[in-house]
Write an enzyme that holds these catalytic residues in place. Structure first.
Site, short mmCIF file in Angstrom:
data_model
loop_
_atom_site.label_atom_id
_atom_site.label_comp_id
_atom_site.label_asym_id
_atom_site.label_seq_id
_atom_site.Cartn_x
_atom_site.Cartn_y
_atom_site.Cartn_z
N HIS A 1 48.45 42.54 34.73
CA HIS A 1 48.73 41.11 34.76
C HIS A 1 49.40 40.62 33.48
O HIS A 1 50.11 39.62 33.52
CB HIS A 1 47.42 40.34 34.96
CG HIS A 1 47.57 38.86 34.86
ND1 HIS A 1 48.18 38.10 35.84
CD2 HIS A 1 47.21 37.98 33.87
CE1 HIS A 1 48.19 36.83 35.48
NE2 HIS A 1 47.61 36.72 34.29
N CYS B 1 46.85 31.74 38.51
CA CYS B 1 47.80 32.85 38.54
C CYS B 1 47.25 34.09 39.22
O CYS B 1 47.87 35.15 39.22
CB CYS B 1 48.26 33.17 37.12
SG CYS B 1 49.07 31.74 36.36
N HIS C 1 56.66 35.05 33.97
CA HIS C 1 55.42 34.77 34.68
C HIS C 1 55.69 33.78 35.81
O HIS C 1 55.92 32.60 35.58
CB HIS C 1 54.39 34.20 33.72
CG HIS C 1 53.00 34.12 34.27
ND1 HIS C 1 52.70 34.37 35.59
CD2 HIS C 1 51.81 33.80 33.68
CE1 HIS C 1 51.42 34.22 35.79
NE2 HIS C 1 50.85 33.88 34.65
#
Length: 428
Positions: free
Chosen positions: A317, A179, A353
């Site tokens: 994040h 990610c 996400h």
């Protein structure tokens, strides 16, 4: 696009490398669950508008997901969409939109001097799962297995599909960085431009992750898959009641150039890529390490030539997992202690996400702050977890500040890969 030159042609000569060359962003194309253009996406972020849906998932019933609704046929034929992949289609859409946004004419580009660098978290899972399920309906007879499977599942697929669609003959590859991949795509572009390997880069991240039940099942098994009666309130970074990740698809690709080249063609410069860093925790496959995250941010800031106090906005994040959010906040407090003009926000609260696309999409939502000084909020944050307290965390509604001249974009991933990118307004 112009025809390819012979190997002896000047078109193939590598430009001398210059580690000090300034690198800028001149175009952006994206698709997110809550917007298919930068303007629409930004408007919905400022309006507090999320877009998370319930979708059916094989073997699992309904799950929450961020689904994109872009026009795949804008730049592809039906057969191309059918034979290719969702990630490739998203990448083609974003690349074409980015080129148009940058004012670049494909016919005037040298195809051998353009590169495509796309970050991904996963690729191939969707196609393989679908094919296995398909042949299970036919007693696992492999004659029903599609001959498109191999080109669909090779790791370079999304970037490769872009080159075929655009006729680009320069280098292409995807960057598997979990990610942290969206940031990694941009970093690769900057490095290749400084090395003189390409003259223009299409870079960022894409994700087709909502097409695979395996990701949903694994996060559920970890107790990290979000549930909520209202899908649009399910992604809750920093909230005491957060209960996991909302998995989303999407993409954001940028046109990245040397500042000298951008100025020569009179391009509108969106931002400068001033600093970046990637490092590794080297401690655990899943649990983040705040020491390494802090080191990553500090290294990116140092490369930019700025101090921590010069960073006005941090795009966090945070994925809405209990330990992940708290650990990142610990790292942020360490790096940005005594920085009264530094603000923090989170974009996953709107779109979930987006895995490999996350870092690139989250940066895209914050870039306009360099021009208008407005910072979009973190939504769904009703009860702040004390472990996630940050000074100047923008909550519930946007905040207008004196100025935003530098943004740090955090993007971290499994196996302990950390990335941070610093972008600034290009003023000189």
């Amino acid at each position: 696009m112009s025809s390819a030159a012979s190997p002896a042609s000047p078109h193939f000569r590598v430009r001398p490398k210059n580690a000090d060359e300034r690198i800028v962003i001149t175009g952006l194309g994206l698709t997110a669950p809550n917007g298919n253009t930068p303007a629409e996406y930004r408007a919905n972020l400022l309006a507090g508008k999320a877009n998370i849906q319930r979708i059916p998932m094989r073997y699992m019933g309904e799950v929450l997901a961020g689904v994109c609704n872009y026009d795949a046929l804008k730049y592809q034929k039906r057969k191309e969409v059918r034979n290719g992949t969702r990630a490739g289609s998203i990448a083609i859409y974003c690349a074409r939109e980015a080129l148009a946004n940058a004012g670049l004419d494909l016919a005037k580009l040298n195809p051998a001097r353009a590169g495509v660098y796309i970050g991904i978290t996963e690729h191939g899972n969707v196609e393989t799962e679908n094919e296995i399920f398909n042949i299970s309906q036919f007693n696992y007879d492999t004659k029903y297995w599609t001959h498109h499977h191999n080109p669909r599942t090779v790791a370079n697929n999304p970037a490769g599909e872009v080159t075929i669609n655009l006729g680009i003959t320069g280098p292409h590859y995807t960057i598997g960085a979990a990610c942290a991949a969206g940031n990694a795509g941009l970093i690769q572009a900057a490095q290749m431009l400084r090395l003189g390997e390409v003259d223009v880069a299409i870079a960022g991240g894409v994700s087709e992750s909502i097409g695979t039940f395996g990701i949903f099942a694994a996060f559920k098994a970890q107790g990290a898959l979000a549930v909520h009666e209202d899908p649009n309130k399910a992604s809750r970074p920093f909230d005491r009641d957060r209960n996991g990740i909302v998995i989303s698809e999407g993409g954001a690709l940028y046109i990245v150039e040397r500042l000298s080249d951008a100025r020569a063609r009179g391009a509108h410069i969106i931002a400068e890529i001033a600093g970046y860093n990637i490092n590794s925790d080297a401690t655990d496959a899943v649990l983040p390490n705040p020491d390494r995250q802090a080191e990553c941010m500090n290294a990116a800031i140092a490369r930019s030539g700025l101090d921590a106090s010069d960073i006005h906005l941090i795009s966090t994040h945070a994925t809405a997992t209990h330990q992940g959010d708290a650990q990142e906040c610990a790292a942020l407090r360490r790096v940005f202690a005594n920085c009264p003009n530094t603000y923090f926000n989170n974009t996953k609260s709107f779109i979930g996400h987006a895995m490999g696309a996350a870092g690139a999409l989250e940066l895209a939502g914050n870039l306009p702050s360099l021009m208008d000084g407005i910072i979009h909020a973190t939504i769904n944050l009703d009860n702040l977890d004390p472990a996630c307290e940050l000074p100047n965390l923008v909550i519930a509604r946007p905040r207008t500040v004196f100025r935003v001249r530098a943004i740090l974009n955090n993007s971290f991933g499994m196996l302990g890969i950390n990335s941070a990118v610093v972008v600034t307004a290009c003023e000189t």
